[in-house]
Design a protein around this motif. Structure first.
Motif, PDB file in Angstrom:
ATOM      1  N   ARG A 197       0.826  -1.213   0.000  1.00 56.61           N
ATOM      2  CA  ARG A 197       0.000   0.000   0.000  1.00 56.61           C
ATOM      3  C   ARG A 197       0.863   1.268   0.000  1.00 56.61           C
ATOM      4  O   ARG A 197       0.595   2.237   0.701  1.00 56.61           O
ATOM      5  CB  ARG A 197      -0.953  -0.006   1.192  1.00 56.61           C
ATOM      6  N   GLY A 198       1.918   1.210  -0.818  1.00 53.10           N
ATOM      7  CA  GLY A 198       2.857   2.330  -0.861  1.00 53.10           C
ATOM      8  C   GLY A 198       2.269   3.589  -1.454  1.00 53.10           C
ATOM      9  O   GLY A 198       2.762   4.692  -1.194  1.00 53.10           O
ATOM     10  N   ARG A 199       1.204   3.477  -2.261  1.00 56.93           N
ATOM     11  CA  ARG A 199       0.620   4.653  -2.910  1.00 56.93           C
ATOM     12  C   ARG A 199      -0.622   5.138  -2.162  1.00 56.93           C
ATOM     13  O   ARG A 199      -1.575   5.615  -2.770  1.00 56.93           O
ATOM     14  CB  ARG A 199       0.248   4.325  -4.355  1.00 56.93           C
ATOM     15  N   THR A 200      -0.641   5.010  -0.863  1.00 54.09           N
ATOM     16  CA  THR A 200      -1.829   5.384  -0.107  1.00 54.09           C
ATOM     17  C   THR A 200      -1.553   6.528   0.853  1.00 54.09           C
ATOM     18  O   THR A 200      -0.421   6.786   1.247  1.00 54.09           O
ATOM     19  CB  THR A 200      -2.381   4.195   0.691  1.00 54.09           C
ATOM     20  N   VAL A 201      -2.653   7.186   1.224  1.00 57.91           N
ATOM     21  CA  VAL A 201      -2.633   8.212   2.263  1.00 57.91           C
ATOM     22  C   VAL A 201      -3.787   7.918   3.206  1.00 57.91           C
ATOM     23  O   VAL A 201      -4.675   7.118   2.903  1.00 57.91           O
ATOM     24  CB  VAL A 201      -2.786   9.627   1.659  1.00 57.91           C
ATOM     25  N   GLU A 202      -3.778   8.548   4.349  1.00 60.26           N
ATOM     26  CA  GLU A 202      -4.843   8.331   5.321  1.00 60.26           C
ATOM     27  C   GLU A 202      -6.190   8.768   4.734  1.00 60.26           C
ATOM     28  O   GLU A 202      -6.308   9.815   4.090  1.00 60.26           O
ATOM     29  CB  GLU A 202      -4.570   9.136   6.587  1.00 60.26           C
ATOM     30  N   TYR A 203      -7.199   7.937   4.961  1.00 64.85           N
ATOM     31  CA  TYR A 203      -8.542   8.282   4.507  1.00 64.85           C
ATOM     32  C   TYR A 203      -9.197   9.176   5.550  1.00 64.85           C
ATOM     33  O   TYR A 203      -9.287   8.812   6.728  1.00 64.85           O
ATOM     34  CB  TYR A 203      -9.390   7.022   4.291  1.00 64.85           C
ATOM     35  N   THR A 204      -9.673  10.341   5.132  1.00 65.90           N
ATOM     36  CA  THR A 204     -10.256  11.308   6.067  1.00 65.90           C
ATOM     37  C   THR A 204     -11.690  11.679   5.699  1.00 65.90           C
ATOM     38  O   THR A 204     -12.256  12.621   6.269  1.00 65.90           O
ATOM     39  CB  THR A 204      -9.407  12.590   6.109  1.00 65.90           C
ATOM     40  N   GLY A 205     -12.281  10.971   4.772  1.00 65.87           N
ATOM     41  CA  GLY A 205     -13.636  11.293   4.341  1.00 65.87           C
ATOM     42  C   GLY A 205     -14.698  10.740   5.260  1.00 65.87           C
ATOM     43  O   GLY A 205     -14.451  10.393   6.424  1.00 65.87           O
ATOM     44  N   PHE A 206     -15.926  10.632   4.746  1.00 65.88           N
ATOM     45  CA  PHE A 206     -17.059  10.154   5.532  1.00 65.88           C
ATOM     46  C   PHE A 206     -16.763   8.762   6.084  1.00 65.88           C
ATOM     47  O   PHE A 206     -16.323   7.876   5.370  1.00 65.88           O
ATOM     48  CB  PHE A 206     -18.313  10.108   4.648  1.00 65.88           C
ATOM     49  N   GLY A 207     -17.027   8.552   7.361  1.00 63.34           N
ATOM     50  CA  GLY A 207     -16.810   7.256   7.982  1.00 63.34           C
ATOM     51  C   GLY A 207     -15.365   6.919   8.239  1.00 63.34           C
ATOM     52  O   GLY A 207     -15.013   5.740   8.400  1.00 63.34           O
ATOM     53  N   ALA A 208     -14.495   7.941   8.293  1.00 61.87           N
ATOM     54  CA  ALA A 208     -13.064   7.697   8.521  1.00 61.87           C
ATOM     55  C   ALA A 208     -12.842   7.096   9.902  1.00 61.87           C
ATOM     56  O   ALA A 208     -13.422   7.538  10.892  1.00 61.87           O
ATOM     57  CB  ALA A 208     -12.287   9.003   8.387  1.00 61.87           C
ATOM     58  N   ARG A 209     -12.014   6.062   9.948  1.00 55.25           N
ATOM     59  CA  ARG A 209     -11.636   5.438  11.219  1.00 55.25           C
ATOM     60  C   ARG A 209     -10.157   5.060  11.133  1.00 55.25           C
ATOM     61  O   ARG A 209      -9.581   4.994  10.048  1.00 55.25           O
ATOM     62  CB  ARG A 209     -12.476   4.189  11.509  1.00 55.25           C
ATOM     63  N   ARG A 210      -9.592   4.785  12.275  1.00 52.83           N
ATOM     64  CA  ARG A 210      -8.176   4.441  12.332  1.00 52.83           C
ATOM     65  C   ARG A 210      -7.884   3.217  11.459  1.00 52.83           C
ATOM     66  O   ARG A 210      -8.600   2.211  11.516  1.00 52.83           O
ATOM     67  CB  ARG A 210      -7.776   4.154  13.773  1.00 52.83           C
ATOM     68  N   GLY A 211      -6.840   3.322  10.679  1.00 51.68           N
ATOM     69  CA  GLY A 211      -6.423   2.198   9.838  1.00 51.68           C
ATOM     70  C   GLY A 211      -6.920   2.271   8.412  1.00 51.68           C
ATOM     71  O   GLY A 211      -6.441   1.514   7.553  1.00 51.68           O
ATOM     72  N   TYR A 212      -7.871   3.162   8.128  1.00 44.58           N
ATOM     73  CA  TYR A 212      -8.388   3.258   6.764  1.00 44.58           C
ATOM     74  C   TYR A 212      -7.508   4.189   5.929  1.00 44.58           C
ATOM     75  O   TYR A 212      -7.125   5.280   6.368  1.00 44.58           O
ATOM     76  CB  TYR A 212      -9.825   3.772   6.760  1.00 44.58           C
ATOM     77  N   VAL A 213      -7.226   3.745   4.712  1.00 48.20           N
ATOM     78  CA  VAL A 213      -6.416   4.540   3.788  1.00 48.20           C
ATOM     79  C   VAL A 213      -7.120   4.605   2.444  1.00 48.20           C
ATOM     80  O   VAL A 213      -8.084   3.887   2.183  1.00 48.20           O
ATOM     81  CB  VAL A 213      -5.002   3.936   3.606  1.00 48.20           C
ATOM     82  N   GLN A 214      -6.609   5.490   1.583  1.00 49.75           N
ATOM     83  CA  GLN A 214      -7.094   5.550   0.216  1.00 49.75           C
ATOM     84  C   GLN A 214      -5.915   5.792  -0.707  1.00 49.75           C
ATOM     85  O   GLN A 214      -4.830   6.193  -0.277  1.00 49.75           O
ATOM     86  CB  GLN A 214      -8.125   6.652   0.042  1.00 49.75           C
ATOM     87  N   LEU A 215      -6.127   5.519  -1.978  1.00 52.54           N
ATOM     88  CA  LEU A 215      -5.088   5.702  -2.975  1.00 52.54           C
ATOM     89  C   LEU A 215      -4.729   7.187  -3.109  1.00 52.54           C
ATOM     90  O   LEU A 215      -5.617   8.042  -3.122  1.00 52.54           O
ATOM     91  CB  LEU A 215      -5.574   5.176  -4.325  1.00 52.54           C
ATOM     92  N   GLU A 216      -3.441   7.474  -3.175  1.00 52.76           N
ATOM     93  CA  GLU A 216      -2.997   8.821  -3.504  1.00 52.76           C
ATOM     94  C   GLU A 216      -3.018   8.938  -5.027  1.00 52.76           C
ATOM     95  O   GLU A 216      -2.063   8.603  -5.726  1.00 52.76           O
ATOM     96  CB  GLU A 216      -1.591   9.073  -2.957  1.00 52.76           C
ATOM     97  N   TYR A 217      -4.126   9.393  -5.526  1.00 53.83           N
ATOM     98  CA  TYR A 217      -4.384   9.340  -6.965  1.00 53.83           C
ATOM     99  C   TYR A 217      -3.534  10.348  -7.729  1.00 53.83           C
ATOM    100  O   TYR A 217      -3.416  11.511  -7.338  1.00 53.83           O
ATOM    101  CB  TYR A 217      -5.869   9.592  -7.236  1.00 53.83           C
ATOM    102  N   LYS A 218      -2.970   9.894  -8.849  1.00 55.00           N
ATOM    103  CA  LYS A 218      -2.111  10.742  -9.667  1.00 55.00           C
ATOM    104  C   LYS A 218      -2.734  11.077 -11.021  1.00 55.00           C
ATOM    105  O   LYS A 218      -2.239  11.940 -11.739  1.00 55.00           O
ATOM    106  CB  LYS A 218      -0.767  10.050  -9.897  1.00 55.00           C
ATOM    107  N   GLY A 219      -3.785  10.379 -11.390  1.00 54.59           N
ATOM    108  CA  GLY A 219      -4.422  10.652 -12.671  1.00 54.59           C
ATOM    109  C   GLY A 219      -4.579   9.393 -13.504  1.00 54.59           C
ATOM    110  O   GLY A 219      -4.015   8.338 -13.189  1.00 54.59           O
ATOM    111  N   PRO A 220      -5.344   9.458 -14.588  1.00 53.24           N
ATOM    112  CA  PRO A 220      -5.611   8.284 -15.420  1.00 53.24           C
ATOM    113  C   PRO A 220      -4.383   7.837 -16.200  1.00 53.24           C
ATOM    114  O   PRO A 220      -3.453   8.614 -16.432  1.00 53.24           O
ATOM    115  CB  PRO A 220      -6.706   8.766 -16.363  1.00 53.24           C
TER     116      PRO A 220
END
Length: 447
Positions: free
Chosen positions: A250-273
């Protein structure tokens, strides 16, 4: 319907709208939405965010008499009968996808399921408003007879589609149907759906090919979309979502801070299509930080280990065999590891029905949305998942996406009907012109 003429921007009402897949497709095809009816609050909040909020791309022309909130169709029919009658003959299209769980082969088919009766509410709405055209989308199981012993083929009994067709025919609608696979319309997913088209008798008179002609236009637009989104070939799962791959550890991830964020959840650090045209078209005009619903599932170690075994040892693109489930100690009846080179299998409302093609995890909501052909600017509201008895009343994001009509399929349907609209209008005008010429000639002859 005294005047079958077609408005410059044809109008539609969306019944059982869900989060808005059908509305999005019709709007992008040139239709103008008037209002939509959806009883699930979460799904309607998604609809509101995309069609009713300030600055949206496809705003609805919502009437003042109908509150902009979740409604059941029964409530609208009961409380707004007078207002609906005022719309009689003034609406070009009523579209809808009644709840399909009672018909679906993916679940328990029950003839007593109350959701099976929702098509009757659709007919009641049609009876009041009498639009020029109808569109109804459902699973193919709607055209298979329900019996106490199970199911029979359509030839062996009366199906819900048979009942629908009889009811609409009694209201002077010419009705036709076709099973369409979304993958043939540029959608990166195998998803067969029964699409029903109805044409009011006053308009059908000007359309010698009737519903067949409408479906021919729909299929032609499907071929056009397939050329644009897939270069003429079916769009594969990899072509659709390879830019959303997380990568090892999960090297391309950042902490997920959106709706329903909880400890341990991450999301992709999106760079584009990436290079595939499908990705670029879905992401067009969307900045990386605007990407919505990107939360990655937080699997337990034993679950992730099982998913790795499935990806390394099981056939791709099909449900796990009985032998595979026994070997892996799995009781779940549907688990499909995606094949990267093929369209995804049919998405359902259960996120763990499908595994990513190269990562030991389920898909994100955004990946599911891509596979349904929702553009990246389309945002989703509410919880991600729910369970237990709450599933009867809540409609989380995965469910919203899984229940939706793929927008690209809906777009082709909308364009097909519009082309038939204009063709019929031209013939009506031509016929009127010929009558006037004949009448004028008769008058002159009398002189």
């Amino acid at each position: 319907m005294d005047n079958p003429a077609i408005s410059q921007q044809p109008t539609f009402i969306d019944l059982f709208s869900g989060c808005g897949g059908l509305s999005l497709g019709l709007s992008s095809a040139g239709w103008k939405g008037l209002f939509a009816i959806e009883r699930a609050t979460d799904a309607f909040e998604t609809f509101r965010a995309n069609f009713l909020a300030k600055g949206v791309r496809h705003p609805f022309q919502w009437p003042a008499w109908l509150e902009q909130c979740a409604h059941s169709i029964d409530d609208v029919l009961e409380r707004h009968d007078d207002e609906l009658k005022e719309l009689r003959g003034k609406v070009d299209l009523i579209a809808g996808g009644p709840p399909c769980q009672g018909f679906s082969f993916a679940g328990k088919r029950k003839s007593s399921d109350p959701r099976n009766k929702m098509f009757q509410r659709y007919v009641t709405f049609v009876d009041i408003i009498r639009p020029k055209f109808l569109i109804l989308e459902n699973v193919p199981g709607m055209n298979v007879a329900h019996t106490k012993q199970g199911t029979k083929t359509a030839k062996a009994g009366i199906t819900y589609y048979d009942k629908l067709r009889e009811a609409l025919s009694a209201l002077d609608y010419s009705v036709g149907e076709m099973i369409l696979d979304a993958s043939n319309f540029g959608v990166p997913q195998r998803r067969a759906r029964l699409v029903v088209v109805g044409i009011h008798a006053d308009l059908a008179k000007a359309m010698p090919t009737g519903c067949t002609g409408v479906f021919n236009e729909i299929l032609q637009e499907g071929a056009n979309q397939l050329s644009v989104y897939g270069g003429g070939a079916l769009v594969s799962a990899e072509q659709a979502i390879s830019d959303l791959v997380v990568g090892g550890d999960r090297g391309r991830t950042v902490e997920y801070t959106g709706f329903g964020a909880r400890r341990g959840y991450v999301q992709l650090e999106y760079k584009g299509p990436s290079l595939p045209m499908y990705q670029r078209l879905m992401n067009q005009g969307v900045a990386p930080e605007q990407m919505d619903s990107m939360r990655i599932a937080h699997h337990k170690e034993d679950v992730e280990a099982r998913f790795k075994k499935i990806l390394s040892s099981c056939k791709r693109g099909v449900n796990l065999s009985h032998e595979d489930r026994r070997r892996l100690g799995m009781l779940k009846h549907r688990t499909v590891p995606m094949a990267p080179s093929l369209p995804a299998p049919t998405l359902t409302t259960l996120p763990d029905d499908i595994l990513h093609y190269c990562e030991p995890r389920i898909l994100t909501v955004r990946e599911c949305a891509r596979l349904q052909s929702f553009p990246d600017w389309f945002v989703f509201q509410g919880k991600y998942t729910t369970g237990g008895d709450r599933r009867k009343v809540e409609c989380p994001r995965y469910t919203q996406v899984g229940n939706a009509v793929p927008p690209l399929l809906a777009r082709a349907i909308g364009i097909g009907v519009i082309k038939s609209f204009h063709s019929a209008e031209g013939k009506v005008k031509s016929a009127i012109g010929k009558k006037r010429v004949i009448k004028k000639a008769a008058v002159m002859a009398g002189n």
